[in-house]
Design an enzyme around this catalytic site. Structure first.
Site, PDB file in Angstrom:
ATOM      1  N   ASN A  92      25.238  34.304  78.656  1.00 31.16           N
ATOM      2  CA  ASN A  92      25.702  35.662  78.942  1.00 31.16           C
ATOM      3  C   ASN A  92      24.560  36.658  79.096  1.00 31.16           C
ATOM      4  O   ASN A  92      24.362  37.218  80.171  1.00 31.16           O
ATOM      5  CB  ASN A  92      26.641  36.152  77.838  1.00 31.16           C
ATOM      6  CG  ASN A  92      28.099  35.984  78.176  1.00 31.16           C
ATOM      7  OD1 ASN A  92      28.443  35.494  79.247  1.00 31.16           O
ATOM      8  ND2 ASN A  92      28.969  36.384  77.267  1.00 31.16           N
ATOM      9  N   ASP A 109      35.436  32.207  73.618  1.00 30.83           N
ATOM     10  CA  ASP A 109      34.220  32.340  74.415  1.00 30.83           C
ATOM     11  C   ASP A 109      32.963  32.207  73.561  1.00 30.83           C
ATOM     12  O   ASP A 109      31.951  31.660  74.006  1.00 30.83           O
ATOM     13  CB  ASP A 109      34.217  33.684  75.141  1.00 30.83           C
ATOM     14  CG  ASP A 109      35.200  33.725  76.301  1.00 30.83           C
ATOM     15  OD1 ASP A 109      35.750  32.654  76.647  1.00 30.83           O
ATOM     16  OD2 ASP A 109      35.417  34.813  76.865  1.00 30.83           O
TER      17      ASP A 109
END
Length: 285
Positions: free
Chosen positions: A142, A68
């Site tokens: 994010n 990620d």
């Protein structure tokens, strides 16, 4: 010739054999692959371009080989281009990089045949202002986080929403996240989980010194301002957990939904809640 960019995670032993195989496949299917400087540590069988300069190559697709964190870095590099990203999980959890290595070539075949779906993820635009002047700006997939360093002392913060005071409080830090980031640091700080298509932002105080201060979900078009009223030394603004800048008392962090999105390549119909159950054991007893 159709061009594809390849971005790799450092220190992954399997890439020594995977990358030459992948590049051979791309060459054999008529693509012109370019690789970043990290991928170049595993192979020299393609043209090498510094990662930050890859958008100038105008690729039609970006292949991310890693976890990620590698995807988050690639998303920021290509934030303003709209180039789709195919992310292959070589990490541990792989919540965002949900394509397993064994499905890489099936996805590439799907891409070549125009059979893939594109899932758009909202990004967060962040500006750091000091003494009325912009110091820097970022696009995050994010979150952006204000957090302290080694000194165990809380900071003083003020949050305004569209020019109106929300709260002034003391805490270890503050997380402002996208729906995609709701399953990252914000979740660990007791923030809510949002489906990726929800048009909203999340404000999550980290260990606030108030029993009544809880995470807040605001509309996607909100203009958020986080003012740093008082902080210990070594307090930082961190973007996606990867880029950091030291903060000063009086700094203001302005956040809003970005005009850019990240386009993730998907083959099949694996849903968000399928991934929640598989990766985070959502709903299990």
């Amino acid at each position: 010739m159709r061009r594809i960019a390849v971005i790799a995670k450092p220190q992954k032993d399997e890439l020594a054999s995977l990358l030459p195989e992948l590049l051979a496949w791309l060459h054999g299917h008529g693509y012109d692959p370019v690789i970043d400087d990290i991928a170049a540590t595993y192979t020299s069988e393609a043209r090498i371009v510094p990662r930050a300069d890859l958008p100038n190559e105008n690729p039609e697709l970006v292949i991310v080989l890693g976890g990620d964190g590698t995807l988050l870095a690639a998303a920021r590099v290509f934030a303003k281009t709209g180039v789709p990203i195919l992310s292959v999980n070589l990490g541990s959890l792989g919540f965002l990089t949900e394509v397993p290595l064994g499905d890489l070539y099936r996805h590439l075949e799907g891409w070549a045949q125009n059979c893939c779906n594109i899932e758009q993820r909202a990004m967060l635009h962040c500006e750091l202002r000091r003494d009325g002047h912009q110091v820097c700006e970022y696009e995050a997939l994010n979150d952006v986080v204000v957090s302290k360093g080694a000194i165990a002392r809380m900071g003083d913060f003020r949050i305004d929403l569209d020019g109106a005071l929300v709260a002034a409080f003391r805490a270890d830090g503050v997380i402002i996240s996208t729906p995609t980031g709701s399953t990252a640091y914000s979740l660990a700080a007791n923030g809510p989980i949002l489906a990726p298509n929800v048009d909203a932002l999340i404000v999550t105080p980290v260990c606030p010194h108030l029993l009544t201060l809880r995470p807040l979900v605001v509309q996607g078009n909100a203009d958020l301002k986080l003012k740093v009223a008082g902080i210990p030394d070594q307090t930082y603004l961190t973007v996606d957990g990867q880029e950091a800048i030291a903060l000063c008392v009086g700094d203001e962090i302005h956040c809003r939904k970005s005009v850019y999105t990240v386009k993730l390549v998907r083959l099949g119909s694996t849903g968000f809640f399928d991934v929640l159950r598989a990766k985070l054991k959502w709903g299990e007893r």
